[in-house]
Design an enzyme around this catalytic site. Structure first.
Site, PDB file in Angstrom:
ATOM      1  CG  HIS A  45     -13.651  18.667 -48.579  1.00 55.10           C
ATOM      2  ND1 HIS A  45     -13.988  17.437 -49.104  1.00 55.10           N
ATOM      3  CD2 HIS A  45     -12.861  19.258 -49.506  1.00 55.10           C
ATOM      4  CE1 HIS A  45     -13.438  17.297 -50.295  1.00 55.10           C
ATOM      5  NE2 HIS A  45     -12.754  18.384 -50.563  1.00 55.10           N
TER       6      HIS A  45
ATOM      7  CB  THR B 177     -12.484  18.013 -40.424  1.00 61.78           C
ATOM      8  OG1 THR B 177     -13.165  18.726 -39.375  1.00 61.78           O
ATOM      9  CG2 THR B 177     -11.389  18.895 -41.004  1.00 61.78           C
TER      10      THR B 177
ATOM     11  CD  GLU C 202     -11.218  17.770 -45.470  1.00 65.90           C
ATOM     12  OE1 GLU C 202     -12.047  18.151 -44.608  1.00 65.90           O
ATOM     13  OE2 GLU C 202     -11.355  16.737 -46.152  1.00 65.90           O
TER      14      GLU C 202
ATOM     15  CG  HIS D  28     -16.784  16.428 -50.665  1.00 63.44           C
ATOM     16  ND1 HIS D  28     -16.407  15.616 -49.622  1.00 63.44           N
ATOM     17  CD2 HIS D  28     -16.493  15.712 -51.783  1.00 63.44           C
ATOM     18  CE1 HIS D  28     -15.914  14.483 -50.091  1.00 63.44           C
ATOM     19  NE2 HIS D  28     -15.957  14.517 -51.399  1.00 63.44           N
TER      20      HIS D  28
ATOM     21  CG  ASP E 162     -18.033  17.265 -46.920  1.00 71.04           C
ATOM     22  OD1 ASP E 162     -18.599  16.368 -47.583  1.00 71.04           O
ATOM     23  OD2 ASP E 162     -16.827  17.510 -47.026  1.00 71.04           O
TER      24      ASP E 162
END
Length: 254
Positions: free
Chosen positions: A34, A36, A99, A141, A151
């Protein structure tokens, strides 16, 4: 928040309260990457560690390559949301979520720093080795949640990761003319495209109709594997790249 020993030696603990049991006690067999998508890394980390946010990830990779672990790998972090891959919908129970600090599309999708990508590679290699995660199950993701999520974006350097032994990749076919399919088209060729996307893992409906859902799945595929143009139109470059990715899967067609 309960302290824990980090699973990855290169990480420092920053416990988040947002986690639970993995369904059926299953072990992770996927890694989901991912960005953020917030103005600052500090703000994103604070959000992931707030109980009322109801979101978290296992790892958090700073722009300078520092790695924090928020949730033990044996626990189910809350990072993927409503998602699907290979027909399964509880992606959180089968995955490790990472992340990566980057403001994403809202912030102009800046390049990922080399130190940060090097840290992501090292972390993925470590997790993959310890859990036996297959390369093709290191995903974006946006792969597991097309349309809803974009993302880590079309500037994420998947080819660099693959060169270091992380993820599945083939060199995308050049963009050129020829037949293409787009929203509103119908027929057997569209059904064949949908079947290929589904075989690879996308939650694509196989009905021969190039719907908004199919367009979104194609765009997600392009965002990961044919990043030069992300438009949701299945041109020769997109279809050829997908076909070669499928052919490169272990035991495909066996």
């Amino acid at each position: 928040m309960i302290a824990f020993a980090c699973d990855y030696r290169g990480a420092a603990a920053a416990p988040s309260p947002n986690h639970g049991e993995r369904a059926g006690g299953r072990a992770p067999d996927m890694i989901i990457l991912h960005y953020t998508g917030m103005d600052t890394g500090e703000g994103a980390l604070a959000w992931l560690c707030r109980e009322d946010s109801q979101v978290s990830s296992h790892y958090f990779v700073e722009e300078d390559g520092s790695v924090l672990q928020l949730v033990p790998e044996t626990r189910r972090a809350w990072h993927a949301g409503k998602s699907v891959w290979q027909g399964e919908t509880d992606i959180n129970s089968r995955s490790i979520g990472i992340e990566i600090v980057n403001p994403g599309h809202p912030g102009g999708l800046p390049d990922y720093p080399e130190k940060q990508i090097a840290a992501v590679i090292e972390l993925c290699l470590d997790c993959g080795q310890r859990w036996g995660i297959r390369p093709e199950l290191v995903l974006a993701h946006s792969d597991v949640a097309p349309v809803r999520k974009v993302d880590p974006g079309e500037k994420f350097p998947w080819s660099t990761l693959h060169a270091a032994g992380v993820g599945h990749w083939v060199e995308p076919a050049p963009i050129k003319g020829g037949r293409f399919f787009q929203r509103g088209d119908q027929g057997q060729p569209v059904e064949a495209l949908q079947s290929m996307l589904s075989l690879y893992g996308y939650g694509t409906e196989i009905n021969g109709v190039y719907s908004e859902k199919t367009e979104g799945d194609v765009a997600a595929f392009q965002r990961h594997f044919r990043q030069e143009r992300v438009d949701g139109i299945a041109d020769f470059s997109t279809i050829d790249t997908l076909h070669r990715l499928l052919s490169a899967l272990p035991n495909f067609g066996a």
